[in-house]
Design a protein around this motif. Structure first.
Motif, PDB file in Angstrom:
ATOM      1  N   VAL A   1       0.868  -1.174   0.000  1.00 21.26           N
ATOM      2  CA  VAL A   1       0.000   0.000   0.000  1.00 21.26           C
ATOM      3  C   VAL A   1       0.908   1.229   0.000  1.00 21.26           C
ATOM      4  CG1 VAL A   1      -1.920   1.185   1.087  1.00 21.26           C
ATOM      5  CG2 VAL A   1      -1.702  -1.294   1.334  1.00 21.26           C
ATOM      6  N   VAL A   2       0.810   2.017  -1.061  1.00 16.66           N
ATOM      7  CA  VAL A   2       1.723   3.126  -1.316  1.00 16.66           C
ATOM      8  C   VAL A   2       0.989   4.437  -1.029  1.00 16.66           C
ATOM      9  CG1 VAL A   2       3.177   4.243  -3.047  1.00 16.66           C
ATOM     10  CG2 VAL A   2       2.894   1.753  -3.077  1.00 16.66           C
ATOM     11  N   PHE A   3       1.438   5.151   0.005  1.00 11.59           N
ATOM     12  CA  PHE A   3       0.786   6.390   0.416  1.00 11.59           C
ATOM     13  C   PHE A   3       1.572   7.599  -0.081  1.00 11.59           C
ATOM     14  CE2 PHE A   3      -0.545   3.230   3.500  1.00 11.59           C
ATOM     15  CZ  PHE A   3      -1.893   3.490   3.664  1.00 11.59           C
ATOM     16  N   ALA A   4       0.830   8.576  -0.623  1.00 12.03           N
ATOM     17  CA  ALA A   4       1.449   9.816  -1.080  1.00 12.03           C
ATOM     18  C   ALA A   4       0.824  11.031  -0.412  1.00 12.03           C
ATOM     19  CB  ALA A   4       1.330   9.930  -2.603  1.00 12.03           C
ATOM     20  N   ASP A   5       0.178  10.835   0.718  1.00 13.18           N
ATOM     21  CA  ASP A   5      -0.526  11.895   1.434  1.00 13.18           C
ATOM     22  C   ASP A   5       0.455  12.622   2.356  1.00 13.18           C
ATOM     23  OD1 ASP A   5      -2.102  13.492   3.025  1.00 13.18           O
ATOM     24  OD2 ASP A   5      -3.554  11.935   3.524  1.00 13.18           O
ATOM     25  N   PRO A   6       0.614  13.941   2.205  1.00 14.45           N
ATOM     26  CA  PRO A   6       1.529  14.682   3.088  1.00 14.45           C
ATOM     27  C   PRO A   6       1.190  14.524   4.567  1.00 14.45           C
ATOM     28  CG  PRO A   6       0.920  16.037   1.200  1.00 14.45           C
ATOM     29  CD  PRO A   6       0.062  14.803   1.141  1.00 14.45           C
ATOM     30  N   ARG A   7      -0.082  14.317   4.912  1.00 12.79           N
ATOM     31  CA  ARG A   7      -0.445  14.135   6.318  1.00 12.79           C
ATOM     32  C   ARG A   7       0.093  12.807   6.857  1.00 12.79           C
ATOM     33  NH1 ARG A   7      -4.044  16.964   9.018  1.00 12.79           N
ATOM     34  NH2 ARG A   7      -5.046  15.156   9.977  1.00 12.79           N
ATOM     35  N   VAL A   8       0.170  11.805   6.000  1.00 15.03           N
ATOM     36  CA  VAL A   8       0.784  10.539   6.398  1.00 15.03           C
ATOM     37  C   VAL A   8       2.281  10.736   6.617  1.00 15.03           C
ATOM     38  CG1 VAL A   8       1.345   8.192   5.644  1.00 15.03           C
ATOM     39  CG2 VAL A   8      -0.967   9.099   5.301  1.00 15.03           C
ATOM     40  N   PHE A   9       2.922  11.477   5.715  1.00 15.78           N
ATOM     41  CA  PHE A   9       4.352  11.766   5.883  1.00 15.78           C
ATOM     42  C   PHE A   9       4.596  12.484   7.212  1.00 15.78           C
ATOM     43  CE2 PHE A   9       4.673  12.304   0.975  1.00 15.78           C
ATOM     44  CZ  PHE A   9       4.518  10.949   0.810  1.00 15.78           C
ATOM     45  N   GLU A  10       3.721  13.431   7.524  1.00 21.46           N
ATOM     46  CA  GLU A  10       3.847  14.190   8.768  1.00 21.46           C
ATOM     47  C   GLU A  10       3.717  13.282   9.989  1.00 21.46           C
ATOM     48  OE1 GLU A  10       1.151  17.359  11.317  1.00 21.46           O
ATOM     49  OE2 GLU A  10       0.784  17.140   9.175  1.00 21.46           O
ATOM     50  N   ALA A  11       2.751  12.351   9.949  1.00 25.46           N
ATOM     51  CA  ALA A  11       2.540  11.447  11.077  1.00 25.46           C
ATOM     52  C   ALA A  11       3.768  10.587  11.336  1.00 25.46           C
ATOM     53  CB  ALA A  11       1.324  10.564  10.809  1.00 25.46           C
ATOM     54  N   PHE A  12       4.484  10.229  10.284  1.00 25.17           N
ATOM     55  CA  PHE A  12       5.670   9.388  10.420  1.00 25.17           C
ATOM     56  C   PHE A  12       6.949  10.210  10.631  1.00 25.17           C
ATOM     57  CE2 PHE A  12       2.758   6.250   8.978  1.00 25.17           C
ATOM     58  CZ  PHE A  12       3.290   5.014   9.298  1.00 25.17           C
ATOM     59  N   GLY A  13       6.811  11.529  10.638  1.00 24.36           N
ATOM     60  CA  GLY A  13       7.973  12.386  10.866  1.00 24.36           C
ATOM     61  C   GLY A  13       9.026  12.279   9.786  1.00 24.36           C
ATOM     62  N   LEU A  14       8.606  12.158   8.530  1.00 25.91           N
ATOM     63  CA  LEU A  14       9.540  11.946   7.426  1.00 25.91           C
ATOM     64  C   LEU A  14      10.060  13.273   6.885  1.00 25.91           C
ATOM     65  CD1 LEU A  14       7.561   9.175   5.513  1.00 25.91           C
ATOM     66  CD2 LEU A  14       9.519   8.873   7.034  1.00 25.91           C
ATOM     67  N   PRO A  15      11.376  13.439   6.781  1.00 26.12           N
ATOM     68  CA  PRO A  15      11.908  14.669   6.184  1.00 26.12           C
ATOM     69  C   PRO A  15      11.568  14.725   4.699  1.00 26.12           C
ATOM     70  CG  PRO A  15      13.665  13.077   6.547  1.00 26.12           C
ATOM     71  CD  PRO A  15      12.438  12.509   7.193  1.00 26.12           C
ATOM     72  N   PRO A  16      11.178  15.890   4.179  1.00 24.63           N
ATOM     73  CA  PRO A  16      10.810  15.982   2.764  1.00 24.63           C
ATOM     74  C   PRO A  16      11.978  15.783   1.812  1.00 24.63           C
ATOM     75  CG  PRO A  16      10.778  18.151   3.793  1.00 24.63           C
ATOM     76  CD  PRO A  16      10.962  17.169   4.888  1.00 24.63           C
ATOM     77  N   GLU A  17      13.178  16.043   2.295  1.00 27.19           N
ATOM     78  CA  GLU A  17      14.368  15.866   1.465  1.00 27.19           C
ATOM     79  C   GLU A  17      15.497  15.298   2.314  1.00 27.19           C
ATOM     80  OE1 GLU A  17      15.439  19.549  -0.323  1.00 27.19           O
ATOM     81  OE2 GLU A  17      13.616  19.707  -1.545  1.00 27.19           O
ATOM     82  N   ILE A  18      16.363  14.528   1.684  1.00 22.33           N
ATOM     83  CA  ILE A  18      17.605  14.091   2.323  1.00 22.33           C
ATOM     84  C   ILE A  18      18.753  14.268   1.330  1.00 22.33           C
ATOM     85  CG2 ILE A  18      16.569  12.493   3.963  1.00 22.33           C
ATOM     86  CD1 ILE A  18      17.157  10.211   2.097  1.00 22.33           C
ATOM     87  N   SER A  19      19.871  14.652   1.841  1.00 25.09           N
ATOM     88  CA  SER A  19      21.031  14.870   0.967  1.00 25.09           C
ATOM     89  C   SER A  19      21.719  13.555   0.662  1.00 25.09           C
ATOM     90  CB  SER A  19      22.011  15.821   1.641  1.00 25.09           C
ATOM     91  OG  SER A  19      22.588  15.207   2.789  1.00 25.09           O
ATOM     92  N   ALA A  20      22.580  13.586  -0.338  1.00 27.58           N
ATOM     93  CA  ALA A  20      23.363  12.403  -0.685  1.00 27.58           C
ATOM     94  C   ALA A  20      24.257  12.003   0.495  1.00 27.58           C
ATOM     95  CB  ALA A  20      24.193  12.658  -1.939  1.00 27.58           C
ATOM     96  N   GLU A  21      24.746  13.017   1.225  1.00 29.75           N
ATOM     97  CA  GLU A  21      25.624  12.741   2.370  1.00 29.75           C
ATOM     98  C   GLU A  21      24.839  12.045   3.484  1.00 29.75           C
ATOM     99  OE1 GLU A  21      25.323  15.633   0.839  1.00 29.75           O
ATOM    100  OE2 GLU A  21      27.290  15.766  -0.144  1.00 29.75           O
ATOM    101  N   GLU A  22      23.614  12.516   3.746  1.00 30.05           N
ATOM    102  CA  GLU A  22      22.780  11.892   4.760  1.00 30.05           C
ATOM    103  C   GLU A  22      22.441  10.459   4.377  1.00 30.05           C
ATOM    104  OE1 GLU A  22      20.087  15.402   6.726  1.00 30.05           O
ATOM    105  OE2 GLU A  22      19.710  14.890   4.620  1.00 30.05           O
ATOM    106  N   CYS A  23      22.207  10.259   3.090  1.00 33.60           N
ATOM    107  CA  CYS A  23      21.904   8.907   2.615  1.00 33.60           C
ATOM    108  C   CYS A  23      23.082   7.976   2.827  1.00 33.60           C
ATOM    109  CB  CYS A  23      21.525   8.961   1.126  1.00 33.60           C
ATOM    110  SG  CYS A  23      21.150   7.365   0.396  1.00 33.60           S
ATOM    111  N   ALA A  24      24.292   8.466   2.521  1.00 30.32           N
ATOM    112  CA  ALA A  24      25.485   7.652   2.694  1.00 30.32           C
ATOM    113  C   ALA A  24      25.740   7.335   4.163  1.00 30.32           C
ATOM    114  CB  ALA A  24      26.690   8.382   2.094  1.00 30.32           C
ATOM    115  N   GLU A  25      25.495   8.319   5.036  1.00 28.08           N
ATOM    116  CA  GLU A  25      25.692   8.085   6.475  1.00 28.08           C
ATOM    117  C   GLU A  25      24.707   7.056   7.018  1.00 28.08           C
ATOM    118  OE1 GLU A  25      25.300  11.866   8.288  1.00 28.08           O
ATOM    119  OE2 GLU A  25      27.229  12.643   7.512  1.00 28.08           O
TER     120      GLU A  25
END
Length: 312
Positions: A286-310
């Protein structure tokens, strides 16, 4: 009187009733407010604090849900699509079912927060839903539930039988059976590696024969390896390759946040994907694209390549 230790389990209960995490938090806040105002009238000889709070929460939920439409998933609204190129038109007028963010509250019985099971109970009238959850999930006695609902034990038992029968008619929507937590997490990790590599054949090999892919708030959905794979080919063709994911938990099931490559570098949040695993294979995504769902999970809207590597 300290009510805070009960907040987490009450949020889980109100989520099971409402199908919305945000609404559940509001319902619990109203429950706590009513309980605090009525604290002087609480009689410990009649019920424990926990039972008393559930009575208040149940009344709050039943009032809030009166006349409300159920919260569905796309697979509960019609037949699957066979067109992988169908327009992805959101239906914002539908009150979609939301996932439960495991990291937000320490809840013991997470298995009964799974999307397929919550979706199944959403077909029930609100009072039957309350009886089913209070009796079967939370293990209150028939007498306690009768007290909470202001009815009789006979009425509770009758409502429970009707609720069980209604859910049984749905069969096994999306694999409601108990998951193998370790096996499920490993299956999703294999899926994530294939997803990050944009390896559609590898993704398809990890699916059950009748795997379901659905994407609220888009009302269409797909069933089966062929159509699932064809749609994923479309995703990578239109959004590019080189995605990254962050693993999470949602309602006791494995999940991940999918980040698509951003034009200026780094990654932008695209979807939250919640998986049901059966026999070591993906049975539902089940694939959610609702910004309110993102907010509930505390998901950052963007991550850098450096953060991804870390993170790796």
């Amino acid at each position: 009187m300290d009510l805070e230790p009960y907040r987490g389990e009450l949020v889980a209960y109100c989520y099971r009733m409402s199908g919305s995490f945000h609404e559940a938090e509001d319902l619990v806040q109203e429950t706590m407010l009513r309980a605090w105002k009525a604290r002087e009238r609480y009689d410990a000889s009649r019920a424990s604090v926990r039972t008393w709070l559930y009575r208040i929460a149940t009344n709050v939920c039943l009032t809030a849900l009166e006349g409300r439409a159920r919260r569905p998933l796309p697979s509960g609204l019609g037949a699957p699509s066979e067109d992988p190129g169908a327009p992805l038109t959101p239906a914002f007028d539908i009150p979609w079912l939301q996932p439960f963010p495991d990291a937000r509250y320490d809840v013991d019985a997470r298995a009964d927060l799974r999307l397929a099971l919550v979706a199944a109970t959403q077909v029930l009238p609100a009072r039957q839903r309350a009886v089913l959850v209070l009796r079967e999930v939370l293990q209150f006695s028939a007498a306690e539930v009768a007290e909470q609902l202001g009815t009789t034990v006979a009425a509770v038992n009758s409502a429970l039988q009707r609720a069980r029968a209604a859910v049984a008619e749905l069969g096994d929507p999306g694999g409601i059976g108990e998951p193998d937590d370790a096996g499920a997490r490993e299956a999703v990790r294999r899926y994530a590696r294939a997803f990050e590599a944009a390896d559609v054949p590898a993704l398809v090999r990890l699916l059950t024969d009748d795997a379901v892919l659905e994407m609220p708030p888009v009302p269409l959905w797909y069933r089966g390896r062929r159509d699932y794979g064809r749609f994923m080919e479309r995703v990578f063709e239109t959004r590019g390759t080189g995605w990254t994911v962050r693993h999470l938990g949602a309602g006791g099931e494995p999940a991940f946040a999918a980040y698509a490559p951003a034009a200026g570098g780094g990654f932008r949040l695209h979807t939250l994907q919640v998986f049901t695993v059966t026999g070591g294979r993906i049975a539902r995504n089940v694939v959610f694209a609702d910004p309110r769902v993102f907010e509930a999970f505390g998901l950052p809207p963007e991550i850098s390549a450096e953060e991804c590597a870390e993170a790796r």
